[in-house]
Design an enzyme around this catalytic site. Sequence first.
Site, mmCIF file in Angstrom:
data_model
loop_
_atom_site.group_PDB
_atom_site.id
_atom_site.type_symbol
_atom_site.label_atom_id
_atom_site.label_comp_id
_atom_site.label_asym_id
_atom_site.label_seq_id
_atom_site.Cartn_x
_atom_site.Cartn_y
_atom_site.Cartn_z
ATOM 1 N N GLY A 50 0.888 -1.416 0.008
ATOM 2 C CA GLY A 50 -0.148 0.255 0.102
ATOM 3 C C GLY A 50 0.650 1.310 -0.073
ATOM 4 O O GLY A 50 0.264 2.530 0.034
ATOM 5 N N GLY B 78 2.539 2.393 -2.552
ATOM 6 C CA GLY B 78 2.862 2.955 -4.080
ATOM 7 C C GLY B 78 3.951 2.128 -4.739
ATOM 8 O O GLY B 78 4.346 2.900 -5.643
ATOM 9 N N LYS B 79 4.378 1.048 -4.410
ATOM 10 C CA LYS B 79 5.389 0.426 -5.046
ATOM 11 C C LYS B 79 5.109 0.341 -6.855
ATOM 12 O O LYS B 79 6.006 0.685 -7.419
ATOM 13 C CB LYS B 79 5.799 -0.959 -4.532
ATOM 14 C CG LYS B 79 6.343 -0.974 -3.209
ATOM 15 C CD LYS B 79 6.483 -2.423 -2.960
ATOM 16 C CE LYS B 79 5.475 -3.450 -2.933
ATOM 17 N NZ LYS B 79 4.406 -3.208 -2.274
ATOM 18 N N THR B 80 3.811 -0.229 -6.903
ATOM 19 C CA THR B 80 3.415 -0.440 -8.134
ATOM 20 C C THR B 80 3.409 0.748 -9.026
ATOM 21 O O THR B 80 3.858 0.896 -10.272
ATOM 22 C CB THR B 80 2.200 -1.166 -8.351
ATOM 23 O OG1 THR B 80 2.289 -2.321 -7.709
ATOM 24 C CG2 THR B 80 1.577 -1.437 -9.685
ATOM 25 N N SER B 81 2.744 1.908 -8.419
ATOM 26 C CA SER B 81 2.849 2.992 -8.965
ATOM 27 C C SER B 81 4.241 3.783 -9.366
ATOM 28 O O SER B 81 4.579 4.028 -10.721
ATOM 29 C CB SER B 81 1.893 4.365 -8.127
ATOM 30 O OG SER B 81 0.518 3.571 -8.009
ATOM 31 N N ASP C 113 4.447 -10.234 -7.851
ATOM 32 C CA ASP C 113 3.464 -10.111 -6.837
ATOM 33 C C ASP C 113 2.432 -11.207 -7.115
ATOM 34 O O ASP C 113 1.686 -10.801 -8.360
ATOM 35 C CB ASP C 113 2.888 -8.840 -6.476
ATOM 36 C CG ASP C 113 1.789 -8.719 -5.449
ATOM 37 O OD1 ASP C 113 1.615 -9.868 -4.942
ATOM 38 O OD2 ASP C 113 1.668 -7.562 -4.859
ATOM 39 N N THR D 207 -7.549 0.762 -7.811
ATOM 40 C CA THR D 207 -6.831 -0.207 -7.996
ATOM 41 C C THR D 207 -7.102 -1.237 -6.883
ATOM 42 O O THR D 207 -7.255 -2.526 -6.821
ATOM 43 C CB THR D 207 -5.201 0.038 -7.989
ATOM 44 O OG1 THR D 207 -5.034 0.766 -9.252
ATOM 45 C CG2 THR D 207 -4.477 -1.424 -8.060
#
Length: 589
Positions: free
Chosen positions: A18, A20-23, A45, A502
């Site tokens: 949560g 913001g790694k993906t963003s 993931d 998301t």
Amino acid sequence: MKFLERPPRFLFFTGKGGVGKTSIACATAIALAEAGRRVLLVSTDPASNVAQVFGTIIGNRMTDIPGAPGLSALEIDPQAAAQAYRDRIVGPVRGLLPDAVVKGIEEQLSGACTTEIAAFDEFTALLVDSALTATYDHIVFDTAPTGHTIRLLQLPGAWSGFLDSGKGDASCLGPLAGLDKQRAQYGRAVEALADAARTRLVLVARAQRSTLTEVARTHKELAAIGIAQQYLIINGLLPEEEAKQDRLAAAIYEREQAALRALPAELAALPCDRVALRPFNLVGLDALRQLLVATPSPANASEDEPIALDASSLGDLVDAIAADGHGLVMLMGKGGVGKTTLAAAVAVELARRGLPVHLTTSDPAAHLAETLHGSLEHLTVSRIDPHAETERYRREILAAKGAELDAAGRALLEEDLRSPCTEEIAVFQAFSRIIREAGESFVVMDTAPTGHTLLLLDATGAYHREVARQLDAKGAHYTTPMMQLQNPKQTKVLLATLAETTPVLEAAGLQADLRRAGIEPWAWIINNSVAAARPQSPLLRQRARNEIREIAAVAATHARRFAIVPLLKEEPVGVSRLLELAGRTIATA
């Protein structure tokens, strides 16, 4: 951005769920591609959301991203990887060995640890020089939440050591030949991870004390296995100008600044970048392009328009849960949506009513003790500690099976129990013990982030199938942990999410996975709602308006019942603040 200066070939983004790694990983991949590089973005993931961020189907193949020349993406699919792994091992003996023997091998390869190692094989293949990745200048890894990632990055060395010292011909994965073929690949993966010229690890965090403490632990653990080239990003910082317009914003800003002033020394020594909170959802190329550049705050438009909400509170859900007198309550969801906090809030509210409650967690990066920050009558707290459970399991097996073995046989058994995936079996056994307790009291479980939890449920399902295969033919009566999870009178699954595009899509995906396993979620909880907190800050009000569409989607499409928990001025740490989360009314902002 410091972390983008002279980037090496491999960039890993990791941190608590949560944050913001993906963003940030997606924004980085776009920035590198627009600088003329050929980039492959890889999600490791098990509950990947890269496809939702880009708004395109990706899956377990290298896929060009429309509108971003030079950028491709790949989502490692654990189930597809596991099937390919099984086919590699079983295919050569199918038709040569009796069907019963082949079926036995397939059964050995049906568990969660097979799924993990198969996905891991695909991961290590991307770290070695091969035709598969030869055309890419950079490979950007968007990893699973911290606990899962640490295990993934430790596995090259763990499996190399196990294969080097192993003397047995089988493990919980089946024939060791399937692993032994990968020995050289694992060795090269270890070298790539430890080479600062080739690998950079970016720790992503929010300005929260608990998150920064966890990131400091991650820094130490990964540095200990040789991953020394580390950078830090503090993501989602509220701009100072917003704090001047709103008591809620002022409290959040001061909370973040206090966390930054108390930054652990080992993190303060790392190169660090700070990324501001955005008023928009980070979905689509245009939004991602704005993430790593400075943008002005929103204007004061539409400030007086009301934001209408009509929903139950967390306390309303607890009323219905308490009426049953006992049972298992499982909080599930993506990392970072607040499962630990919500599990603790449900547990303390039940205990406040005089009901016996056992609060436990299966999250490898658990921080229940920090969240509770105290004790309460009728409440006991525990953690399924993977290391402790693995040691307990090893002792039990050695006592049960090793007593009658000679020295050579016992040595062989001990060697087999040093397999890294022995941990998966041990954690499943602990999970099963916890489930049985719910027959007499309340057990509230804070589960690991989605992907890790699905692996645990995979192990639960494999156990159920094996029991059913053995006992159905005999007509025997039995109850497995999976049957208890499927019984709504015994188990209530609460899906935690945020009112953002998301997280809602990911919660819907998790719900579909659970339904395929015969488990029907009982309710959804929309946590940390800005809209329910009645903000005045223009940036927070814009985020609140974005939430309304997602809340409507949950109500209309996904949930039979749901509750909204507002964002609080103070972090919900400690029993009194946790009880605040069970407030009875959701007001109009």
